[in-house]
Design a protein around this motif. Structure first.
Motif, PDB file in Angstrom:
ATOM      1  N   VAL A  86      -9.295   5.635  -7.240  1.00 45.59           N
ATOM      2  CA  VAL A  86      -9.916   6.459  -6.370  1.00 45.59           C
ATOM      3  C   VAL A  86     -10.418   5.881  -5.101  1.00 45.59           C
ATOM      4  CG1 VAL A  86     -12.024   8.230  -6.282  1.00 45.59           C
ATOM      5  CG2 VAL A  86     -10.831   7.622  -8.530  1.00 45.59           C
ATOM      6  N   PHE A  87     -11.175   4.841  -5.150  1.00 48.21           N
ATOM      7  CA  PHE A  87     -11.512   4.078  -3.912  1.00 48.21           C
ATOM      8  C   PHE A  87     -10.770   2.581  -4.127  1.00 48.21           C
ATOM      9  CE2 PHE A  87     -15.271   6.962  -4.649  1.00 48.21           C
ATOM     10  CZ  PHE A  87     -15.012   7.779  -3.447  1.00 48.21           C
ATOM     11  N   GLY A  88     -10.480   1.999  -2.801  1.00 42.03           N
ATOM     12  CA  GLY A  88      -9.737   0.749  -2.795  1.00 42.03           C
ATOM     13  C   GLY A  88      -8.302   1.031  -2.915  1.00 42.03           C
ATOM     14  N   THR A  89      -7.720  -0.178  -3.013  1.00 45.12           N
ATOM     15  CA  THR A  89      -6.227   0.014  -3.166  1.00 45.12           C
ATOM     16  C   THR A  89      -5.592  -0.782  -4.391  1.00 45.12           C
ATOM     17  OG1 THR A  89      -6.136  -2.517  -2.239  1.00 45.12           O
ATOM     18  CG2 THR A  89      -5.850  -0.430  -0.719  1.00 45.12           C
ATOM     19  N   LYS A  90      -4.262  -0.517  -5.053  1.00 47.54           N
ATOM     20  CA  LYS A  90      -4.005  -0.862  -6.323  1.00 47.54           C
ATOM     21  C   LYS A  90      -4.027  -2.367  -6.444  1.00 47.54           C
ATOM     22  CE  LYS A  90      -0.319  -0.242  -9.546  1.00 47.54           C
ATOM     23  NZ  LYS A  90       1.153   0.609  -9.888  1.00 47.54           N
ATOM     24  N   LYS A  91      -3.826  -3.164  -5.171  1.00 46.79           N
ATOM     25  CA  LYS A  91      -3.672  -4.355  -5.155  1.00 46.79           C
ATOM     26  C   LYS A  91      -4.928  -5.215  -5.314  1.00 46.79           C
ATOM     27  CE  LYS A  91      -1.930  -8.173  -1.946  1.00 46.79           C
ATOM     28  NZ  LYS A  91      -1.615  -8.513  -0.576  1.00 46.79           N
ATOM     29  N   ALA A  92      -6.284  -4.453  -4.644  1.00 47.74           N
ATOM     30  CA  ALA A  92      -7.383  -4.950  -4.754  1.00 47.74           C
ATOM     31  C   ALA A  92      -8.049  -4.907  -5.996  1.00 47.74           C
ATOM     32  CB  ALA A  92      -8.166  -4.208  -3.784  1.00 47.74           C
ATOM     33  N   VAL A  93      -7.536  -3.817  -6.753  1.00 48.28           N
ATOM     34  CA  VAL A  93      -8.211  -3.723  -8.168  1.00 48.28           C
ATOM     35  C   VAL A  93      -7.389  -4.455  -9.126  1.00 48.28           C
ATOM     36  CG1 VAL A  93      -7.965  -2.136 -10.161  1.00 48.28           C
ATOM     37  CG2 VAL A  93      -8.580  -1.148  -7.749  1.00 48.28           C
ATOM     38  N   LYS A  94      -6.315  -4.936  -8.865  1.00 42.93           N
ATOM     39  CA  LYS A  94      -5.585  -6.043  -9.741  1.00 42.93           C
ATOM     40  C   LYS A  94      -6.046  -7.572  -9.459  1.00 42.93           C
ATOM     41  CE  LYS A  94      -0.738  -3.881 -10.577  1.00 42.93           C
ATOM     42  NZ  LYS A  94       0.539  -4.092 -10.510  1.00 42.93           N
TER      43      LYS A  94
END
Length: 241
Positions: free
Chosen positions: A92-100
């Motif tokens: 929802v917020f942020g990027t997939k890379k940042a969450v990973k």
């Protein structure tokens, strides 16, 4: 937070987390409840104003923008005829890379999930019969339920030793030193008894509020530590009771 799943309660819950986390922005994960998106933005969003253009008509209204360090992911359960047939995730917020990258820092979880908060919910039901579904032990008044929750949280953090927190010691008589979450967080130096807990239950109104804030922060740290295995989270320092 005791109440129905409505936007006002979601806003109040997230505002409480923001006010008590001392500037630290957690990485949020939840189910697909629709109220959380707006509540997180309401608590952590950055307000952007638009200058007047001098043209006829109404000026453009301010908007909320998500800060770059805000990460929020959802676990989406797909159901068919009341049964879960598939589970997916959504950023929802942020990027997939940042969450990973954030998940990579955790030694206990590499996936977007709600396992830890669900485990906490189960623990709460075990310690508080009023939360058990389909029983006659439910609270008839909200005030009674809130007070029972405070008592259950206080017992869980101050009275009940936790196996995962015990420390190995050099002693001939015993091998481990039992600890409660309150001891591990540095709020107290010993395991409380129930008489001690009840004898400290009378406070002025200001101290009652401060005690509630202490329990909230301690519980927030405890759940977060299950994922990050660290009580030294940036910007979080438990209040002294």
């Amino acid at each position: 937070m005791v109440g129905r799943h409505i936007q006002a309660n979601a806003n109040k819950l997230l505002a409480g987390i923001r006010d008590r986390s001392n500037g630290h922005v957690p990485c949020f994960t939840s189910d697909e409840l629709k109220h959380y998106d707006a509540a997180i933005m309401h608590a952590y969003g950055i307000k952007k104003e638009f200058p007047r253009t001098g043209r006829p008509g109404r000026p453009r209204q301010p908007i909320l923008l998500a800060p770059k360090n805000l990460l929020y992911a959802q676990v989406v359960k797909h159901r068919k005829r009341g049964h879960i047939v598939d589970i997916s995730t959504r950023i929802v917020f942020g990027t997939k890379k940042a969450v990973k990258a954030k998940l990579k820092q955790s030694p206990v979880s590499r996936h977007i999930n709600t396992s830890f908060v669900e485990r906490n919910n189960l623990t709460m039901r075990h310690h508080n019969r009023r939360l058990v579904r389909k029983t006659i032990s439910f609270s008839k008044k909200r005030e009674r339920l809130e007070k029972q929750l405070h008592l259950a949280f206080a017992y869980y953090h101050f009275v009940k030793p936790h196996l995962g927190l015990r420390q190995e010691i050099m002693d001939k008589n015993k091998k481990y030193q039992n600890q409660t979450p309150a001891m591990f967080a540095g709020i107290t130096d010993h395991i409380w008894t129930m008489p001690e807990l009840f004898s400290r239950a009378l406070f002025t109104q200001s101290l009652q509020v401060r005690r509630a804030e202490t329990l909230f922060i301690l519980h927030f740290q405890w759940i977060t530590a299950l994922e990050e295995r660290s009580w030294n989270l940036p910007g979080i320092s438990p209040l002294k009771p």
